[in-house]
Write an enzyme that holds these catalytic residues in place. Structure first.
Site, short mmCIF file in Angstrom:
data_model
loop_
_atom_site.label_atom_id
_atom_site.label_comp_id
_atom_site.label_asym_id
_atom_site.label_seq_id
_atom_site.Cartn_x
_atom_site.Cartn_y
_atom_site.Cartn_z
N GLU A 148 -0.98 -9.03 -0.56
CA GLU A 148 -2.41 -9.26 -0.31
C GLU A 148 -3.20 -9.30 -1.62
O GLU A 148 -4.11 -10.12 -1.80
CB GLU A 148 -2.97 -8.19 0.64
CG GLU A 148 -2.48 -8.43 2.07
CD GLU A 148 -2.74 -7.28 3.02
OE1 GLU A 148 -2.48 -6.13 2.62
OE2 GLU A 148 -3.18 -7.53 4.15
N ALA B 72 0.87 -1.18 0.00
CA ALA B 72 0.00 0.00 0.00
C ALA B 72 0.91 1.23 0.00
O ALA B 72 2.06 1.16 0.44
CB ALA B 72 -0.89 -0.03 1.23
N GLU C 15 5.01 -4.99 6.98
CA GLU C 15 4.26 -4.04 7.83
C GLU C 15 4.82 -3.96 9.24
O GLU C 15 4.81 -2.91 9.86
CB GLU C 15 2.77 -4.44 7.90
CG GLU C 15 1.97 -4.10 6.66
CD GLU C 15 1.97 -5.22 5.63
OE1 GLU C 15 2.88 -6.09 5.67
OE2 GLU C 15 1.08 -5.22 4.76
N1 CAA Z 1 4.65 3.22 -0.74
C1 CAA Z 1 5.10 4.36 -1.30
N2 CAA Z 1 6.23 4.44 -2.04
C2 CAA Z 1 6.96 3.31 -2.19
C3 CAA Z 1 6.55 2.08 -1.63
C4 CAA Z 1 5.35 2.05 -0.86
N3 CAA Z 1 4.85 0.93 -0.33
N4 CAA Z 1 7.48 1.13 -1.93
C5 CAA Z 1 8.41 1.75 -2.69
N5 CAA Z 1 8.11 3.07 -2.85
C6 CAA Z 1 8.86 4.06 -3.61
C7 CAA Z 1 10.09 4.53 -2.87
O1 CAA Z 1 9.76 5.52 -1.91
C8 CAA Z 1 10.93 5.05 -4.00
O2 CAA Z 1 10.47 6.33 -4.36
P1 CAA Z 1 11.52 7.51 -4.72
O3 CAA Z 1 12.24 7.00 -5.95
O4 CAA Z 1 10.63 8.67 -4.98
O5 CAA Z 1 12.43 7.61 -3.54
C9 CAA Z 1 10.60 4.11 -5.15
O6 CAA Z 1 9.37 3.48 -4.80
C10 CAA Z 1 11.63 3.02 -5.36
O7 CAA Z 1 11.83 2.37 -4.12
P2 CAA Z 1 13.28 2.18 -3.46
O8 CAA Z 1 14.22 3.25 -3.91
O9 CAA Z 1 13.07 2.01 -1.99
O10 CAA Z 1 13.72 0.79 -4.14
P3 CAA Z 1 14.65 -0.34 -3.51
O11 CAA Z 1 14.86 -1.35 -4.58
O12 CAA Z 1 15.85 0.24 -2.84
O13 CAA Z 1 13.76 -1.00 -2.35
C11 CAA Z 1 11.75 -1.98 -1.43
C12 CAA Z 1 12.58 -1.69 -2.69
C13 CAA Z 1 12.55 -2.96 -0.53
C14 CAA Z 1 10.47 -2.64 -1.89
C15 CAA Z 1 11.48 -0.66 -0.65
O14 CAA Z 1 11.00 0.29 -1.56
C16 CAA Z 1 10.49 -0.83 0.46
O15 CAA Z 1 10.82 -1.33 1.52
N6 CAA Z 1 9.24 -0.41 0.20
C17 CAA Z 1 8.18 -0.47 1.21
C18 CAA Z 1 7.64 -1.89 1.37
C19 CAA Z 1 6.57 -1.94 2.42
O16 CAA Z 1 6.81 -1.66 3.59
N7 CAA Z 1 5.35 -2.33 2.03
C20 CAA Z 1 4.21 -2.44 2.96
C21 CAA Z 1 3.38 -1.18 2.90
S1 CAA Z 1 2.15 -1.15 4.17
C22 CAA Z 1 0.86 -2.08 3.56
O17 CAA Z 1 0.90 -2.63 2.48
C23 CAA Z 1 -0.36 -2.21 4.48
C24 CAA Z 1 -1.45 -3.14 4.02
O18 CAA Z 1 -1.60 -4.22 4.54
C25 CAA Z 1 -2.42 -2.75 3.01
#
Ligand code: CAA
Length: 259
Positions: free
Chosen positions: A113, A67, A133
């Protein structure tokens, strides 16, 4: 038909409706309008006679990295309660046609999900699944704790959900989370090929088999068997049942109409 979609790429060809999440700069992070677009497009395809099977994938290097954290970061409990945004996701489970997911790269959090809402999952070698999460101080909210546990059992689900570790495709295959591992460059083609194969089956049988299998997750064995039986009987009201059995007796291929 789909010109107004901001977060998806959508096409319909050979009986297959393809929906690709399309926010590659943020790894297809799922914001609320994207969920609405997914749900509406799937519901439209469910009603569209030229679509037999739906394929769901992502543009770029990820399926979906969860998300949209930026959209959620400042949310208050009351806003979340009043928006009740995850209830929209429930409508994906009501889609009657088979949904086949094609996962490359990350399928994390809400992305995982969403993948778990698919009926069949193909994944590329680079796919990684997980629920990070816990590292954000929250927990899955769109079915993750429930669907993963029903799928792989309490023991392993606890491990993945409490650690936030990512599962490789081999692990995902091992635990029955995905159906098949496919080379990255062939992912969409192979998924569509499989979708086309099942799209040739009798549409009403596809519909009622999907419905019955999903009931097996919620119902007791007895209730599930009663449900299955009624669906079996119902198919005898269709022309396709007559056609399928006649074609067998006449040693020819059936010509199914979905009626
Ligand atoms: N939301 C918003 N932006 C996100 C995102 C997310 N879930 N995941 C990645 N992005 C964005 C990053 O902020 C980044 O944007 P910028 O280029 O503007 O900085 C871009 O996507 C590329 O990401 P990274 O530079 O971080 O890429 P990476 O290869 O170094 O890392 C990753 C990849 C490990 C997936 C990392 O992006 C990450 O940890 N993302 C978050 C994952 C996460 O925590 N997901 C769970 C969300 S909560 C949820 O889903 C609740 C639910 O149950 C519904």
């Amino acid at each position: 038909m789909h010109n107004d979609l901001k977060y998806l790429q959508v096409s319909i060809e050979d009986g297959i409706g393809t929906i690709l999440l399309n926010r590659p700069n943020v790894l297809n992070a799922i914001n609320r309008p994207m969920v609405s677009e997914i749900v509406h497009t799937m519901e439209e395809m469910d009603q569209n006679e030229s679509v037999k099977v739906i394929v769901l994938g992502g543009v770029g290097r990820a399926f979906a990295a969860g998300a949209d954290i930026d959209e959620m970061a400042e949310a208050t409990p009351l806003q979340l309660e009043l928006l009740n945004q995850f209830s929209e996701w429930d409508r994906i489970s009501l889609v009657k046609k088979p949904i086949i997911g094609a996962v490359q790269g990350f399928a994390l959090g809400g992305g995982f999900e969403l993948a778990l809402c698919c009926d069949i999952l193909f994944a590329a070698h680079d796919a990684e699944f997980g629920f990070p999460e816990i590292q954000l101080g929250v927990m899955p909210g769109a079915g993750g704790t429930q669907r993963l546990t029903k799928l792989m059992g309490k023991t392993k689900a606890m491990e993945w959900l409490l650690s936030g570790d990512r599962m490789s495709v081999e692990e995902a295959l091992n635990y029955g989370v995905i159906n098949r591992i496919v080379a990255r460059e062939l992912l969409i083609d192979e998924t569509k090929k499989f979708a086309i194969k099942i799209s040739k089956q009798a549409p009403l049988s596809l519909r009622l088999i999907k419905e019955s299998v999903l009931k097996a997750v919620d119902y007791s064995l007895y209730e599930g068997m009663q449900f299955e039986r009624k669906n079996f009987y119902l198919l005898f009201a269709s022309d396709d049942q007559k056609e399928g059995m006649k074609a067998f007796q006449e040693r020819r291929k059936p010509n199914f109409k979905g009626r």
